[in-house]
Design a protein around this motif. Structure first.
Motif, PDB file in Angstrom:
ATOM      1  N   VAL A 156     -10.904 -19.211 -50.061  1.00  0.00           N
ATOM      2  CA  VAL A 156     -12.304 -19.418 -49.658  1.00  0.00           C
ATOM      3  C   VAL A 156     -12.706 -20.878 -49.820  1.00  0.00           C
ATOM      4  O   VAL A 156     -13.352 -21.471 -48.947  1.00  0.00           O
ATOM      5  N   LEU A 157     -12.288 -21.484 -50.948  1.00  0.00           N
ATOM      6  CA  LEU A 157     -12.715 -22.852 -51.248  1.00  0.00           C
ATOM      7  C   LEU A 157     -12.133 -23.867 -50.268  1.00  0.00           C
ATOM      8  O   LEU A 157     -12.878 -24.683 -49.692  1.00  0.00           O
ATOM      9  N   LEU A 158     -10.827 -23.865 -50.067  1.00  0.00           N
ATOM     10  CA  LEU A 158     -10.202 -24.899 -49.246  1.00  0.00           C
ATOM     11  C   LEU A 158     -10.657 -24.854 -47.791  1.00  0.00           C
ATOM     12  O   LEU A 158     -11.024 -25.902 -47.226  1.00  0.00           O
ATOM     13  N   PRO A 159     -10.683 -23.686 -47.137  1.00  0.00           N
ATOM     14  CA  PRO A 159     -11.230 -23.675 -45.774  1.00  0.00           C
ATOM     15  C   PRO A 159     -12.705 -24.060 -45.738  1.00  0.00           C
ATOM     16  O   PRO A 159     -13.172 -24.672 -44.769  1.00  0.00           O
ATOM     17  N   GLY A 160     -13.443 -23.703 -46.815  1.00  0.00           N
ATOM     18  CA  GLY A 160     -14.857 -24.088 -46.856  1.00  0.00           C
ATOM     19  C   GLY A 160     -15.038 -25.593 -46.893  1.00  0.00           C
ATOM     20  O   GLY A 160     -15.908 -26.152 -46.205  1.00  0.00           O
ATOM     21  N   LEU A 161     -14.202 -26.257 -47.697  1.00  0.00           N
ATOM     22  CA  LEU A 161     -14.269 -27.720 -47.756  1.00  0.00           C
ATOM     23  C   LEU A 161     -13.888 -28.339 -46.414  1.00  0.00           C
ATOM     24  O   LEU A 161     -14.509 -29.324 -45.969  1.00  0.00           O
ATOM     25  N   LEU A 162     -12.862 -27.755 -45.766  1.00  0.00           N
ATOM     26  CA  LEU A 162     -12.461 -28.272 -44.457  1.00  0.00           C
ATOM     27  C   LEU A 162     -13.571 -28.075 -43.437  1.00  0.00           C
ATOM     28  O   LEU A 162     -13.864 -28.976 -42.624  1.00  0.00           O
ATOM     29  N   THR A 163     -14.218 -26.914 -43.476  1.00  0.00           N
ATOM     30  CA  THR A 163     -15.327 -26.645 -42.556  1.00  0.00           C
ATOM     31  C   THR A 163     -16.481 -27.613 -42.788  1.00  0.00           C
ATOM     32  O   THR A 163     -17.076 -28.153 -41.843  1.00  0.00           O
ATOM     33  N   ALA A 164     -16.793 -27.843 -44.068  1.00  0.00           N
ATOM     34  CA  ALA A 164     -17.889 -28.772 -44.393  1.00  0.00           C
ATOM     35  C   ALA A 164     -17.586 -30.184 -43.888  1.00  0.00           C
ATOM     36  O   ALA A 164     -18.464 -30.879 -43.341  1.00  0.00           O
ATOM     37  N   ALA A 165     -16.317 -30.604 -44.020  1.00  0.00           N
ATOM     38  CA  ALA A 165     -15.935 -31.944 -43.555  1.00  0.00           C
ATOM     39  C   ALA A 165     -16.063 -32.043 -42.038  1.00  0.00           C
ATOM     40  O   ALA A 165     -16.578 -33.049 -41.501  1.00  0.00           O
ATOM     41  N   VAL A 166     -15.618 -30.998 -41.326  1.00  0.00           N
ATOM     42  CA  VAL A 166     -15.695 -31.026 -39.862  1.00  0.00           C
ATOM     43  C   VAL A 166     -17.146 -31.039 -39.398  1.00  0.00           C
ATOM     44  O   VAL A 166     -17.535 -31.801 -38.485  1.00  0.00           O
ATOM     45  N   VAL A 167     -17.983 -30.198 -40.027  1.00  0.00           N
ATOM     46  CA  VAL A 167     -19.398 -30.147 -39.630  1.00  0.00           C
ATOM     47  C   VAL A 167     -20.095 -31.472 -39.922  1.00  0.00           C
ATOM     48  O   VAL A 167     -20.884 -31.974 -39.102  1.00  0.00           O
ATOM     49  N   TRP A 168     -19.806 -32.062 -41.087  1.00  0.00           N
ATOM     50  CA  TRP A 168     -20.454 -33.325 -41.448  1.00  0.00           C
ATOM     51  C   TRP A 168     -20.058 -34.426 -40.473  1.00  0.00           C
ATOM     52  O   TRP A 168     -20.909 -35.166 -39.969  1.00  0.00           O
ATOM     53  N   ALA A 205     -19.778 -26.144 -30.804  1.00  0.00           N
ATOM     54  CA  ALA A 205     -18.389 -25.700 -30.685  1.00  0.00           C
ATOM     55  C   ALA A 205     -17.575 -26.106 -31.909  1.00  0.00           C
ATOM     56  O   ALA A 205     -16.773 -25.319 -32.432  1.00  0.00           O
ATOM     57  N   PHE A 206     -17.798 -27.349 -32.393  1.00  0.00           N
ATOM     58  CA  PHE A 206     -17.084 -27.811 -33.577  1.00  0.00           C
ATOM     59  C   PHE A 206     -17.407 -26.948 -34.786  1.00  0.00           C
ATOM     60  O   PHE A 206     -16.527 -26.585 -35.571  1.00  0.00           O
ATOM     61  N   TYR A 207     -18.685 -26.628 -34.952  1.00  0.00           N
ATOM     62  CA  TYR A 207     -19.070 -25.791 -36.097  1.00  0.00           C
ATOM     63  C   TYR A 207     -18.424 -24.411 -35.985  1.00  0.00           C
ATOM     64  O   TYR A 207     -17.880 -23.886 -36.956  1.00  0.00           O
ATOM     65  N   GLY A 208     -18.483 -23.817 -34.791  1.00  0.00           N
ATOM     66  CA  GLY A 208     -17.874 -22.495 -34.605  1.00  0.00           C
ATOM     67  C   GLY A 208     -16.373 -22.519 -34.837  1.00  0.00           C
ATOM     68  O   GLY A 208     -15.818 -21.609 -35.466  1.00  0.00           O
ATOM     69  N   LEU A 209     -15.716 -23.576 -34.366  1.00  0.00           N
ATOM     70  CA  LEU A 209     -14.267 -23.668 -34.539  1.00  0.00           C
ATOM     71  C   LEU A 209     -13.889 -23.894 -36.002  1.00  0.00           C
ATOM     72  O   LEU A 209     -12.885 -23.353 -36.488  1.00  0.00           O
ATOM     73  N   SER A 210     -14.685 -24.699 -36.705  1.00  0.00           N
ATOM     74  CA  SER A 210     -14.379 -24.933 -38.121  1.00  0.00           C
ATOM     75  C   SER A 210     -14.539 -23.648 -38.925  1.00  0.00           C
ATOM     76  O   SER A 210     -13.758 -23.381 -39.849  1.00  0.00           O
ATOM     77  N   ALA A 211     -15.533 -22.820 -38.580  1.00  0.00           N
ATOM     78  CA  ALA A 211     -15.673 -21.522 -39.237  1.00  0.00           C
ATOM     79  C   ALA A 211     -14.530 -20.581 -38.836  1.00  0.00           C
ATOM     80  O   ALA A 211     -14.023 -19.805 -39.655  1.00  0.00           O
ATOM     81  N   PHE A 212     -14.111 -20.658 -37.579  1.00  0.00           N
ATOM     82  CA  PHE A 212     -13.026 -19.806 -37.092  1.00  0.00           C
ATOM     83  C   PHE A 212     -11.707 -20.118 -37.793  1.00  0.00           C
ATOM     84  O   PHE A 212     -10.878 -19.227 -38.016  1.00  0.00           O
ATOM     85  N   LEU A 213     -11.500 -21.400 -38.144  1.00  0.00           N
ATOM     86  CA  LEU A 213     -10.225 -21.799 -38.742  1.00  0.00           C
ATOM     87  C   LEU A 213      -9.949 -21.099 -40.070  1.00  0.00           C
ATOM     88  O   LEU A 213      -8.794 -21.071 -40.529  1.00  0.00           O
TER      89      LEU A 213
END
Length: 580
Positions: free
Chosen positions: A267-279, A297-305
């Motif tokens: 949960v933590l590592l993908p969350g950090l990656l998602t936060a970095a992509v969104v930022w 699209a970027f936000y949706g894809l980062s959550a999808f990852l």
């Protein structure tokens, strides 16, 4: 619709756990390929949804010269149709992919079970002498499922890998910075999680070891429960089982600790990656390098990852567990069977037209079953006589017994079982139609079955089953008395009409009148056939052509029943149970 188990599971690859798993995978490669293709379609369609949503926002809404928002209905409706198509596609592909994954799981699990069960039939007691019984049980009950889990995750892993690559390509094409973050971040997350999977693998292996020992202890305790009760040892073994259970629990807790860390990192590592992509995406949108739709699209894809990342970790975990399971399976499969196909083929034995029946000899005890005679085997310790019968019938592979001068261990089991049949004191009866229990090969007429039932004096047992021969027997024949089960087992053995019939205490659970009928009919039915009976029953001994008396596992005297009664005091005490 696929019928399972398959008729032929194929030969297992015994060169190592990964090679064994590869062999199982190759045997069902069509299902794996079909499931993986569906997994790719499902995951790529799922990843395309936020992209289509972003394009719909960009193309469906435009800003007019006066700053107002203008809706481009044709483009908006077109992208809405694309979204609907993607949702429908991923729903259909997801359903079919799940079906294929379940098929992969079932096929591999059944295949492993078939490998083990077929090897057990060939190797016999050689397996349980080298591998504890509990380990063998756990191999079928647990390890086969672990191998199935490794095949089940393949379609989802293939789809996740394809979707991750597709997302990375899209992000690189739209924003090289964001694409680089994803391309570097995803492998980095997987590498960190893989470091946790390794100690998890080690702890799972340790848990599997202690769980197998617990199963072995439980099986041994249940097998000796009657003896334990007689000795008053139930409490001792209960305490021992409780202590071993605590060890298994502690091993499970060790696995759970590492599992909890792994779950948290997923949960933590993908969350950090998602936060970095969104930022980074938000900064790019504010700077005007990407549009608002691309930001969505970027936000949706980062959550999808998060999904492909978790699937990748799940695949690593299941493959590690399957490796442990395959290693245990190979422990059983590598036990060499005592007899390979081929080997010696002794004379066919007794047949109509004057041919001679085979003789069967146990050098360890000196017991020899003469062709065409009923030989009774008597011992003060009934277990000694039963062991001789087991060696003669080769249910114990540690035997030097010979059939017509040929070692029984050099005769392929399938041939030996056609010629030598052993019926134990507590025969195994199976649930289902009574006729199928008596004649599992279905190669006898109803009249022949009834004749065998009559010879075993088992008519009352058949009558007690609602529907008679066509009626259904409960599990292990629990609805019948011990004597009825015993006589049905005798009827099944007599129906086979083997060259050599070995009986162990065939009347120990019946009354004297029934025992007399069984003794008389057994002599009539087996006249001229080689028969060995391990018993101390005077009624059966009186009908034997010859009696051998064992002392300390060796033949001490032999002759007729009346002769031994008059000349051998130990025999007389054994048969009369100390009463003159």
């Amino acid at each position: 619709m696929r019928d399972l188990p398959v008729p032929d599971p194929g030969l297992p690859d015994l060169r190592g756990p990964w090679r064994y798993l590869g062999g199982v995978a190759r045997a069902q490669w069509r299902t794996l390929v079909w499931g993986s293709a569906l997994g790719v379609v499902y995951m790529v369609a799922l990843a395309a949804i936020p992209v289509a949503l972003g394009r719909g926002l960009d193309d469906g809404f435009a800003t007019a010269a006066d700053g107002s928002t203008v809706v481009a209905w044709p483009s908006l409706l077109a992208w809405a149709g694309v979204l609907a198509g993607l949702v429908l596609l991923q729903a259909v592909a997801g359903t079919l992919r799940h079906r294929a994954a379940v098929s992969c799981w079932l096929q591999s699990m059944y295949r492993v079970t078939q490998h083990v069960s077929r090897h057990l039939r060939r190797a016999g007691t050689s397996v349980t002498r080298q591998v504890p019984t509990g380990e063998v049980v756990a191999t079928v009950a647990s390890d086969a499922d672990k191998v199935g889990g490794a095949m089940d995750v393949v379609p989802r892993f293939a789809g996740s890998l394809a979707a991750a690559v597709a997302v990375a390509v899209y992000l690189l094409g739209t924003s090289p910075t964001l694409g680089t973050v994803v391309l570097v971040g995803m492998p980095l997350c997987v590498a960190v999680l893989a470091l946790v999977v390794r100690p998890l693998h080690t702890r799972q292996h340790a848990q599997r070891e202690v769980a197998g020992k617990l199963t072995t202890l439980g099986a041994d305790t249940v097998a000796g429960l009657r003896v334990l009760r007689g000795l008053g040892g139930e409490r001792v073994f209960a305490d021992r089982y409780r202590a071993r259970s605590a060890t298994v629990r502690r091993a499970g807790e060790e696995v759970a600790r590492v599992q909890a860390v792994l779950e948290g990192l997923q949960v933590l590592l993908p969350g950090l990656l998602t936060a970095a992509v969104v930022w980074l995406g938000a900064r790019a949108a504010v700077g005007g390098s990407i549009s608002a739709g691309e930001l969505v699209a970027f936000y949706g894809l980062s959550a999808f990852l998060v999904m492909p990342l978790r699937t990748g970790v799940e695949a690593l975990e299941k493959w590690a567990r399957a490796h442990v399971g395959a290693r245990k399976v190979l422990t059983v499969l590598r036990v060499d069977p005592p007899v390979l196909d081929g080997g010696a083929d002794p004379a066919a034995g007794r047949r109509p037209g004057g041919a001679t029946a085979p003789g069967l000899v146990d050098p360890g005890s000196g017991v020899a079953l003469r062709p065409g005679e009923i030989t009774a085997i008597v011992s003060a310790d009934p277990a000694e006589a039963a062991r001789v019968a087991a060696r003669l019938g080769r249910t114990d592979d540690d035997t030097l017994a010979e059939l017509d001068g040929v070692p029984v261990t050099s005769v392929p089991l399938r041939r030996l079982r056609r010629r030598v049949v052993l019926s134990e004191a507590e025969p195994a009866l199976f649930s289902g139609r009574l006729l199928d229990t008596l004649d599992p090969w279905r190669d006898h007429t109803t009249a022949e079955v009834l004749a065998a039932v009559d010879a075993a004096s088992a008519q009352d047992a058949v009558a007690s089953v609602p529907g008679g021969l066509s009626g259904r027997l409960s599990e292990r024949g629990r609805s019948l008395s011990g004597g009825q089960r015993q006589r049905l087992g005798l009827a099944r053995a007599l129906l086979r009409d083997p060259d050599v019939l070995l009986l162990v205490e065939p009347t120990s659970a019946v009354d004297a009148h029934t025992e007399q009928r069984v003794a008389t009919r057994l002599r009539q039915t087996r006249a001229g056939r080689t028969t060995g009976v391990a018993t101390a029953s005077p009624l059966l001994l009186a009908g034997a052509d010859r009696v051998v008396f064992l002392v300390d596992g060796r033949v001490a005297a032999e002759g007729g029943h009346e002769e031994l009664l008059a000349t051998v005091p130990g025999y007389r005490r054994t048969v009369t149970r100390g009463e003159d």
